[in-house]
Design a protein around this motif. Structure first.
Motif, short mmCIF file in Angstrom:
data_model
loop_
_atom_site.label_atom_id
_atom_site.label_comp_id
_atom_site.label_asym_id
_atom_site.label_seq_id
_atom_site.Cartn_x
_atom_site.Cartn_y
_atom_site.Cartn_z
N THR A 1 -7.91 8.85 -1.09
CA THR A 1 -6.83 8.13 -1.68
C THR A 1 -5.63 8.98 -1.93
O THR A 1 -4.47 8.63 -2.34
N ALA B 1 0.44 3.90 -2.82
CA ALA B 1 0.30 5.55 -2.42
C ALA B 1 1.55 6.30 -2.97
O ALA B 1 1.32 7.50 -2.85
N PRO C 1 -4.34 6.06 2.45
CA PRO C 1 -3.34 5.34 1.53
C PRO C 1 -1.76 5.01 2.11
O PRO C 1 -1.28 5.94 2.79
N GLY C 2 -1.34 3.90 2.09
CA GLY C 2 -0.05 3.75 2.61
C GLY C 2 -0.27 3.55 4.13
O GLY C 2 -1.16 2.80 4.69
N THR C 3 0.65 4.44 4.62
CA THR C 3 0.44 4.35 6.36
C THR C 3 -0.02 5.84 6.69
O THR C 3 0.22 6.02 7.84
N SER D 1 0.76 -1.16 0.09
CA SER D 1 0.09 -0.19 0.07
C SER D 1 0.72 1.35 0.01
O SER D 1 0.36 2.41 -0.37
N LYS D 2 1.96 1.17 0.58
CA LYS D 2 2.86 2.32 0.61
C LYS D 2 3.36 2.56 -1.03
O LYS D 2 3.47 3.74 -1.45
N GLU E 1 -2.74 11.03 0.26
CA GLU E 1 -2.32 10.94 1.53
C GLU E 1 -2.67 12.20 2.36
O GLU E 1 -2.89 12.03 3.51
N GLN F 1 4.47 6.26 -1.52
CA GLN F 1 5.17 6.53 -0.59
C GLN F 1 6.76 5.95 -0.75
O GLN F 1 7.54 6.64 -0.33
#
Lengths: 512, 287
Positions: free
Chosen positions: B145, A469, B234-236, A465-466, B147, A471
């Protein structure tokens, strides 16, 4: 009219009626099985009605309604009517099923006689479950279960989970678009490529990107390329393994897909997985707005509602799309998951060029009987009744139930044509797709079933998910996952994980 | 009277205190010194291993903690400003005053999880009504979606849900203020702004501090909103401490480690909220 011709006509009419309606005394009482009537067997309606569990109570922990929760409650009500038992059904969200069972298991209690969960819980749960008795394992109903799903429900030859559902990921596509001659011509003219069912993830991405963001079904709404489960902690790791299988499951290098079984070195950050994650990051450009927050329910609604060209995951989206009342009934097709033009060879440290495809027999719903339950006979009878021929045939026709084919008899396309009104070509492609994965393909990937499986899959969800996104890059994200996997191995113990992982590798490497 | 008898009267309260406070905290501390997880259930003793892991090898917890701090401070500040404004509005004699007082309380009376599901539907980027309306103006923000925007969405939902609580406390405070200082200010010719700065706000400072601290304690436990809206993604990017502890404890079943996270988090919150309340007292209550 002569008596002979009258009698003959009556007989023909009776036969036609019997064929079409399948009415019997059980379907009159239980309309759920109206399409088939009762189907004879050890756990049929007829056989179950002869049991008497009056005064006894069965307690079941299952998923929320509708997915699996609805059929559990429905069959509980039927079982109660037939046997006189009291059946209490407790519903919980998917994320709580594991702890709902595990906390009392670890405390030595059995508040639930039957616990529903996912098949990959097996390693953690098996020590607290009662093995499925031989009389059920050897009955014809169980012999009809595919070898792959008998394997999924078993641990080293001993069955602990009673098969009620079969799961695998496969490709779903809009047949009315892919087979449309006008779009085929347009796609060729615009891209120079042929529009066809994608056989590689790269083709999948190209076609999805082309059909992204315009109204290709002329319904006045925008459509998109693909609906996928991308929401963190919502089964997304399963979607990632589906995309990774063809890049990383090399039939020439047996001995592990997730880990190298010998060294227990995580393989999750090898170039095969990284390539798959790179493709997935690209996919964020052709999913509907908000698509990277789509859970399974969103994916089913999106594809089933006609919003996207492609989708891949469990059967539910396909069955939902093919149900009566769906705007895209008989407009969808099923095909094996796309493959890859190359597959990573971890022994040589290089890519093997050539088409590779690897089905993902993903974990699905599974159910066991608590070892400390004092109602084990009744519990197994309930499960056997749940999965009897008539219930199973009716359940697999209802998308929201989450019950999918896992019996060899499910692979006959005629049942979908006769009972569910599917187009014969679609029914045949659907049956061929799943039977191909279950019975013929030998390069399959099975779910990770090791102690603390959630720690491993949670790490995958966080890492991927990082990357989705933005990241981290795919390589950085998977390096992070591999580092986390190593820490988990240190905590749980490499040998403990290896011992469990070896059981899954045997399935993947087709070792009996 | 026998001196010892007096202590007998303390026992009921003491038992309750031990049962609901001392024992759970004691058990949590003991659990944090064990490796209890899926595979090794039981209270073995591993010393401070979990704490060493937390302080040396778990950047995700600290990231989630700083993210939580940002979300808590932002949401509570906004709740205070909006809640105070609304309270001031209905404190005066306005038309339909009673109706507005009830209306402003409604969000707080709804079930947080259910409302968050509804908000998620509103903010659904392809099927939700918010972007449907905004698309008229040619914009469709990625509410869940992106961040940064995902944090904003969480803040919107939290502010909507909990501003009424702040409103309620502050309105109660306003209604209990003495009238004399306001009369004196009026006699001195003070306008509404001066009255607010020099009379209302200082008089409301003790209540404001209480309300802010109560809300900060609650906001530091943001969990259900994150769970339903974004699952920390999204992500963390929207993961908070309580959500992270939930994942480690009830998703990954690392009970021992999540107990260490919980205890550390408890200590940090006690220290930081004590400092914050002292600072607020120093700032808002002038001698």
């Amino acid at each position: 009219m002569t008596l002979k011709s009258y009698t003959g006509g009556l007989l023909v009419a009776m036969l036609i009626f019997a064929q079409g309606a399948y009415a019997d005394k059980w379907s009159d009482q239980f309309p759920h099985i109206k399409n088939t009537g009762d189907i004879p067997g050890a756990c049929s309606y007829e056989a179950t009605s002869k049991k008497d569990y009056s005064g006894k109570t069965l307690t079941i922990s299952t998923h929320a309604v509708p997915v699996m929760g609805e059929p559990t409650a429905l069959h509980a009500e039927q079982f109660s009517k037939l046997t006189g038992a009291t059946v209490d059904v407790v519903h919980s969200p998917a994320g709580d099923l594991y702890s709902k069972a595990m906390v009392p298991f670890q405390a030595g209690q059995a508040p639930y006689d039957i616990v529903f969960g996912f098949s990959n819980f097996i390693r953690d749960w098996m020590q607290y479950l009662a093995p499925v008795p031989d009389k059920y394992v050897n009955m014809p109903q169980m012999q009809d279960v595919t070898k792959a799903h008998q394997g999924v429900a078993s641990w080293d030859g001993q069955m602990y989970q009673f098969p009620v559902d079969g799961d695998r990921h496969y490709l779903k596509y809009r047949k009315d678009v892919i087979d449309n001659p006008e779009y085929q011509k347009k796609y060729k003219a615009d891209t120079g490529r042929t529009l066809k069912v994608p056989t590689t993830w790269k083709e999948y991405g190209e076609i999805a990107a082309y059909f992204n963001g315009w109204d290709w079904d002329n319904d006045g709404e925008l459509e998109y390329g693909s609906a996928e489960v991308m929401k963190k902690d919502d089964l997304m790791y399963a979607a990632f393994f589906s995309r990774s299988a063809s890049y990383s499951k090399n039939p020439r290098t047996p001995g592990g897909f997730y880990f190298d079984l010998e060294t227990m070195e995580p393989l999750i950050n090898n170039p095969g997985f990284v390539e798959a994650l790179g493709d997935w990051v690209e996919a964020t450009k052709y999913v509907p707005p908000g698509g990277i927050n789509f859970g399974l329910g969103d994916e089913i609604n999106s594809f089933g509602g006609g919003q996207t060209l492609f989708s891949f995951s469990w059967d539910d989206a396909f069955v939902a799309a093919m149900e009566d009342g769906s705007p895209i009934k008989n407009k969808v097709g099923a095909a094996p998951l796309p493959g890859a033009e190359r597959v990573w060879n971890r022994e040589d440290g290089s890519w093997d060029i050539g088409h590779n495809q690897a089905p993902y027999i993903v974990w699905g719903w599974a159910v066991g009987v608590a070892g400390k339950s004092t109602n084990q006979d009744m519990a197994f009878d309930y499960l056997c009744f749940f999965a009897n021929g008539a219930n199973h045939r009716a359940d697999i026709a209802i998308g929201r139930f989450g019950v999918n084919p896992f019996k060899k008899s499910d692979f006959d396309p005629q049942i979908y044509i006769d009972h569910q009104g599917w187009d014969p070509l679609i029914a045949k492609s659907y049956a061929a797709t799943i039977v191909g994965m279950e019975e013929f393909n030998t390069n399959r990937v099975f779910p990770l079933r090791v102690p603390g499986v959630f720690q491993f899959t949670s790490a995958v969800a966080v890492g991927t998910s990082k990357a989705l996104a933005g990241q981290l890059s795919p390589q950085e994200a998977l390096d992070e996952v591999a580092a986390e996997w190593n820490k988990i191995l240190d905590r749980v113990g490499k040998d403990v994980v290896r011992e469990a992982y070896a059981v899954g590798v045997k399935l993947e490497d087709n070792i009996n | 009277m026998n001196f010892k008898h007096k202590f007998a009267f303390l026992f009921p309260g003491l038992f309750v205190l031990i049962g609901i406070l001392i024992f759970p905290i004691g058990f949590m501390i003991r659990l944090s010194l064990s490796s209890w997880d899926t595979f090794y259930p039981g209270l073995d003793f591993i010393g401070i291993e979990n704490y060493v892991r937390l302080f040396t090898d778990d950047s995700r917890f600290w990231e989630s903690f700083f993210r939580l701090s940002f979300l808590s401070v932002t949401t509570v500040s906004l709740q205070y400003i909006i809640g105070f404004s609304l309270a001031l509005m209905v404190w005066r004699d306005i038309i339909f005053k009673r109706f507005f007082r009830v209306l402003f309380l409604i969000p707080m009376m709804t079930t947080p999880v259910i409302m968050t599901v509804i908000w998620r539907t509103f903010f659904h980027e392809s099927l939700g009504p918010v972007n449907d309306i905004l698309s008229i103006f040619g914009i469709a923000p990625p509410w869940l979606t992106n961040e940064h925007l995902a944090k904003v969405t969480i803040i919107i939902v939290e502010v909507w849900q909990w501003t009424p609580f702040m409103f309620l406390l502050l309105l109660a405070g306003l209604l209990s203020l003495p009238k004399e200082p306001f009369l004196a200010a009026s006699v001195d010719g003070a306008g509404p702004i001066r009255k607010f700065i020099y009379v209302t706000f200082p008089l409301m400072a003790p209540i404001s501090i209480g309300a802010i601290i109560i809300r900060l304690i609650e906001a530091s436990k943001i969990m259900d909103t994150v769970y339903v809206l974004t699952s920390g993604g999204p992500g963390t990017s929207t993961e908070t401490s309580s959500y992270y502890i939930f994942v480690k404890g009830l998703r990954e079943f690392q009970f021992g480690y999540s107990a260490a996270l919980s205890f550390t988090y408890l200590i940090i919150m006690i220290i930081s909220l004590t400092i914050i309340s002292k600072l607020l007292v120093k700032l808002l209550i002038k001698k």
